[in-house]
Scaffold this motif. Structure first.
Motif: not given
Length: 393
Positions: A239-240, A243-244
């Motif tokens: 998920q990170s 998001d990035s």
């Protein structure tokens, strides 16, 4: 009610999905198994599940990343198998888990269609090796599609409101990441592979893929982030990445329904009869928030054990080569016993029983070595002759 079957063999977990393409139909059935083949003494082969201490003769893993490699893959007892045959066996075992299939659930009224996926970074020869193994195993009815195209199909069916768009697929695994661009359901071109060590940021990787075709981030309808291997077990890490990408590129970014399940879901949609087109199609009811199922029932230690044994064999072979003064590159190990009618290679006795993990093979071109001292001597002689000629004039 048309039903499709989607299959995906992952490096750690393999997934099967049964889904209907009729709106309002029940949620799809998802089956997950460890990517470990248990081979009993009578030749019976099972994918995943608990070990079989009573009748198990050997177990096998790591074949996903070895498909097309003539060296094959080594089982727990040291026997060598073709990786593509092992892959075909795993697909057959996973399909067997889906039985019984509705006899009239296919698009044409017969048995449901089946689509299996393969890693998007594979070249044509690797895909052809798997295709040949499936055909040899009497699995000609199973269609093949890349993970990226299957994931894009999931997006086109369940999320997108505008058909025929450009979708980026960012696939992270234990060895690095693969970036694909899919337009109207078809890969725009080759996959872009980035090793985990010293890789640029996810946004830079995607920008590289876009720039190769003259596109910019605003040309994208969305980016789907998916995963494989142990890294995919960390949903927050996946998920990170999403998001990035969303923050740096300003593009809609999603994590599919289970980082390892997205491609299998998309393959089921394709098998059920969905064809990405330029008109809006009804969704078939696959929930985008499908929960990840953890089924690792003893498979991880066996995968790790095989990895350690493979490393030990490689180190021992390298040590023997050094002692003998031979080159360090390993020679292909022939399979044991019966001949294969497809080629002059050999096949294991248990061929009917027939992700090392999916690894990145980087080709390094080594320039021919030159004896610069000899070259310098020749140049010096030429200069002396030139000076002598001038003096004579």
């Amino acid at each position: 009610m048309a039903v499709g079957v989607g299959l995906r063999i992952g490096s750690v977990v393999s997934t099967a999905v049964l889904a209907s393409n009729d709106p309002g139909s029940p949620d799809p059935v998802v089956i997950a198994r460890d990517t470990v083949l248990h081979i009993d003494s009578d030749g019976t082969t099972v994918l995943g599940g608990a070990p079989h201490p009573a009748g198990e003769a050997r177990y096998l893993s790591g074949f996903l990343g070895r498909v097309g490699d003539p060296a094959g893959v080594t089982a727990s007892d040291g026997r060598i198998y073709r990786a593509e045959d092992s892959m075909a066996t795993a697909i057959a075992c996973l399909l067997h888990e889906c039985q019984p299939l509705p006899p009239d659930g296919g698009p044409d009224g017969g048995l449901p269609a089946v689509t299996a996926t393969y890693p998007s970074r594979w070249d044509q020869s690797t895909v052809a090796a798997l295709r040949a193994a499936l055909d040899y195993a009497d699995l000609r009815h199973i269609a093949l599609v890349s993970d990226a195209e299957a994931a894009a199909t999931w997006y086109a069916s369940e999320i997108s409101e505008t058909p025929g768009q450009l979708v980026g697929i960012f696939h992270v695994d234990d060895g690095g990441s693969t970036v694909n661009l899919v337009r109207s359901g078809v890969s725009a071109g080759k996959a872009f592979r980035f090793a985990a060590k010293s890789a640029p940021s996810p946004a830079a990787q995607l920008a590289t893929a876009l720039g190769a075709f003259g596109w910019l981030s605003h040309n994208l309808d969305a980016v789907v982030v998916m995963g494989d291997g142990f890294v995919a077990r960390d949903r927050s890490h996946v998920q990170s990445i999403a998001d990035s990408l969303a923050a740096k590129l300003g593009v809609r970014t999603l994590v599919g329904p289970g980082p390892e399940q997205t491609a299998a879901l998309g393959a089921a949609i394709l098998a059920a009869g969905f064809t990405p087109a330029r008109v809006v199609k009804a969704r078939i009811g696959l929930p985008p928030s499908y929960d990840v199922t953890d089924v690792l029932t003893g498979g991880i230690p066996r995968i790790r054990e095989l990895e350690a044994a493979e490393r030990a064999r490689a180190e021992a072979a390298a040590e023997r080569d050094r002692a003998a003064g031979a080159p360090g590159s390993p020679a292909p190990v022939p399979a044991t016993t019966a001949s294969d009618p497809r080629s002059d290679d050999t096949r294991s006795d248990d061929s009917s029983a027939d992700e090392a993990f999916g690894t990145t093979v980087t080709t390094v071109t080594t320039r021919p070595s030159r004896n610069y001292s000899a070259i310098g001597a020749v140049v010096a002689v030429i200069l002396l002759l030139a000076v002598a000629a001038v003096a004579l004039l």
